[in-house]
Design a protein around this motif. Structure first.
Motif: not given
Length: 613
Positions: A105-134
């Motif tokens: 929730s820390k305020h950053e001087f970035r657009s809402a689009r960039a902030e949201f996209t960065d959060g989604a990318r980090k979650y799916w590319l660095e934390v979770e990932g999609v199974s190879l079976r998918s």
């Protein structure tokens, strides 16, 4: 003092259940719940997914409001929705993504689009990932985006979108469930569903809320398209390792070791093939294997194929020192083993449990030599060999076999001390040094009861034995059946072979007043037992426990446990029969005399606690 180790409903120590968190699930499963079509929730056999999924894939233009963690399930939804028939020409899946509560929730001087996209990318590319079976579903989702069959928006800012709404043409659901595997299938959730036919006003109102969020959102199609392409390229090492393990345990690498039987009326089930592959790998790696699949899973057929595969592998690798394969089992199953061995062309020597137990050396010498000199030794109903003081157990422990294969649905039935005896059957040489140190300490306490095993020692032994074990529960085998029911067809009845659903019911026992009076009288009588016969002559603190007990504490413990054990033995005998109770108290010969039994039905006189006193 050691804590109590819980047992399952069958009285068996949960060998694979280190997690004690099933209490809440069991309690909730027994409660009354409203209809899942009105209030979807995860409990027992009811899941949010069952209701919501059908609402969405049957709709031409479903609308979802969910966090970006729902992407993993979204690709499966798009895949199912794409193949479902819809009655309208204009078809499109719409979804509004919101930020997740773990997003900073820390305020950053970035657009809402960039902030949201960065959060989604980090979650799916660095934390979770999609199974190879998918991967196929991810490609379908990319194609749906490119064809306009899927369109997405996002809402992000100081106030996050946290709603979860799933709108179909026939019904709409709102509640706590996020559109994730856990939210739809296992977490404790609460949701309300409004049917357009029965609650049209609330349905329309909920649809209007979802449409309001849709109108407020900003397009996120391009960012999602890029993220999906990146997910196809990024695979964690854990995922790669998991895929390798799946290929090892479920693949066809062991297929050329499996001999097709002369008769093809009973082909191996997929569960048996994967079990054989896993057991063969364990046997190759650590020398011994414990097959502990649930009763009714076809362990005998699987065991015969496993023994044949292990024997062939020895020949192919040039490690045969004597071509002697021996099965030790109860008389009731030996015939089945012989029949399966003939079908597979397997030369198999069989030895009955009873023969190994006989006191006359002449009767057991030849069979004992078979067990001792076998290169492959299979033991069916191996739980009957968890008493190392018995004659038959000693002969199995003295075997020089390179590969020991144990088969039982109940590897632990009497408590944690059975772990020690399992180790003896599997072969201590196969265990890690740290485990052997624990075993040496525990062996000095043998005979002191389950309480003498500390919780961390029980867990350490359980985890170590898991390395030697193939065990699939009834639920796990049913899942395999559900994935390929056509592979589990019974050759005679043409029905799908699976475990039945259990429908527990309460019924009256209809005992009489006199029955209850007699039971109370028995209870009062055994409560007066002291249990002197259960006390050893030397009640000193064992050397392995001197750091935990004083002499006074140990004496109190042994006196208390002797009373409980005396009561248990009497009640256990009474539950069997009156004759068993007399045998326990006065001996086998007295029981045979009182109940006119053939004295030769049992070769040794057991029980007779009274004479010991």
């Amino acid at each position: 003092m050691s804590r109590h180790v819980p047992k399952d409903r069958g009285g068996q120590l949960p060998l694979f259940a280190l997690d004690r968190g099933n209490r809440v699930a069991a309690l909730l499963h027994g409660r009354a719940w409203p209809e899942s079509t009105r209030f979807p929730a995860n409990h027992g056999d009811s899941h949010v997914r069952t209701v919501v999924w059908e609402d969405l894939i049957s709709s031409s233009s479903p609308l979802l409001i969910a966090g970006f963690s729902s992407l993993g399930e979204l690709v499966h939804l798009v895949s199912d929705w794409s193949t479902a028939p819809h009655g309208r020409d204009e078809e499109c899946v719409r979804i509004v993504f919101g930020a997740e509560p773990f997003t900073s929730s820390k305020h950053e001087f970035r657009s809402a689009r960039a902030e949201f996209t960065d959060g989604a990318r980090k979650y799916w590319l660095e934390v979770e990932g999609v199974s190879l079976r998918s991967s196929a579903q991810v490609l379908q989702t990319i194609e749906a985006l490119e064809r306009g069959l899927l369109t997405t928006r996002f809402i992000h800012g100081a106030n996050h979108l946290h709603a979860k709404i799933f709108v179909g043409e026939m019904a709409a659901t709102v509640g706590s469930s996020n559109f994730t595997r856990y939210g739809l299938g296992s977490q404790y959730e609460a949701n309300a569903r409004f049917d357009s036919a029965h609650e049209p006003k609330r349905y329309r109102e909920l649809v209007s809320i979802a449409e309001n969020y849709w109108e407020a959102g900003e397009s996120w199609d391009k960012e999602l398209h890029d993220l999906l392409h990146q997910l196809l390229r990024v695979v964690s090492w854990e995922e790669a390792l998991a895929r390798a393990c799946a290929d090892l345990l479920e693949g066809d690498w062991a297929a050329h070791y499996l001999t097709e039987p002369v008769s093809t009326e009973r082909p191996l089930w997929p569960s048996q093939r994967s079990g054989i592959a896993e057991a063969l790998w364990i046997s190759e790696t650590v020398g011994s294997v414990l097959v502990a699949d649930a009763t009714g899973s076809g362990k005998t057929l699987m065991g015969a194929h496993l023994v044949r595969a292990a024997r062939d592998r020895l020949w192919r690798t040039g490690r045969t020192r004597r071509d002697l394969t021996v099965l030790v089992g109860p008389p009731a199953v030996i015939g089945t083993w012989k029949s399966e061995a003939i079908e597979l062309g397997l030369m198999l020597e069989t030895v009955s449990h009873g023969i190994l137990s006989r006191a006359t050396l002449e009767l057991t010498s030849d069979k004992g030599r078979l067990v001792r000199h076998a290169q492959i030794l299979a033991v069916d109903e191996a739980h009957n060999f968890l008493n190392r003081g018995s004659k038959r157990t000693r002969q199995v422990l003295e075997s020089l076999a390179d590969n020991v294969m144990l088969f039982t649905a109940t590897p632990i039935s009497r408590g944690a001390t059975d772990l020690l005896d399992l180790v003896g059957l599997l072969g201590p040489d196969n265990f890690e040094e740290t485990t052997l140190e624990i075993l040496n300490r525990l062996d000095r306490r043998r005979g002191l009861g389950e309480g003498m095993l500390l919780p961390n020692e029980v867990d350490a032994l359980r985890r170590e034995i898991q390395r030697f074990t193939v065990r699939r529960t009834k639920a796990q085998i049913n899942e395999m059946v559900d994935r390929a029911p056509e592979a589990f067809i019974h050759p005679i009845t043409a029905r799908v072979c699976r475990y039945p659903e259990h429908d527990a019911r309460i019924y009256p026992t209809e005992e009489t007043v006199e029955d209850a009076r007699l039971a109370d009288e028995v209870r009062d009588a055994i409560n007066g037992l002291v249990g002197i016969a259960q006390l050893e002559s030397d009640i000193g603190v064992p050397r392995g426990l001197r750091s935990q007990y004083t002499d006074e504490q140990w004496l109190r413990f042994r006196i208390h446990s002797a009373k409980g054990l005396a009561r248990h033995h009497v009640l256990e005998a009474l539950r069997s029969s009156r004759a068993a109770a007399i045998e326990h108290l006065a001996g086998t010969q007295e029981a045979a005399r009182r109940f006119a039994l053939d004295p030769s039905f049992k070769t040794t006189n057991t029980g007779d606690v009274i004479s010991k006193l």
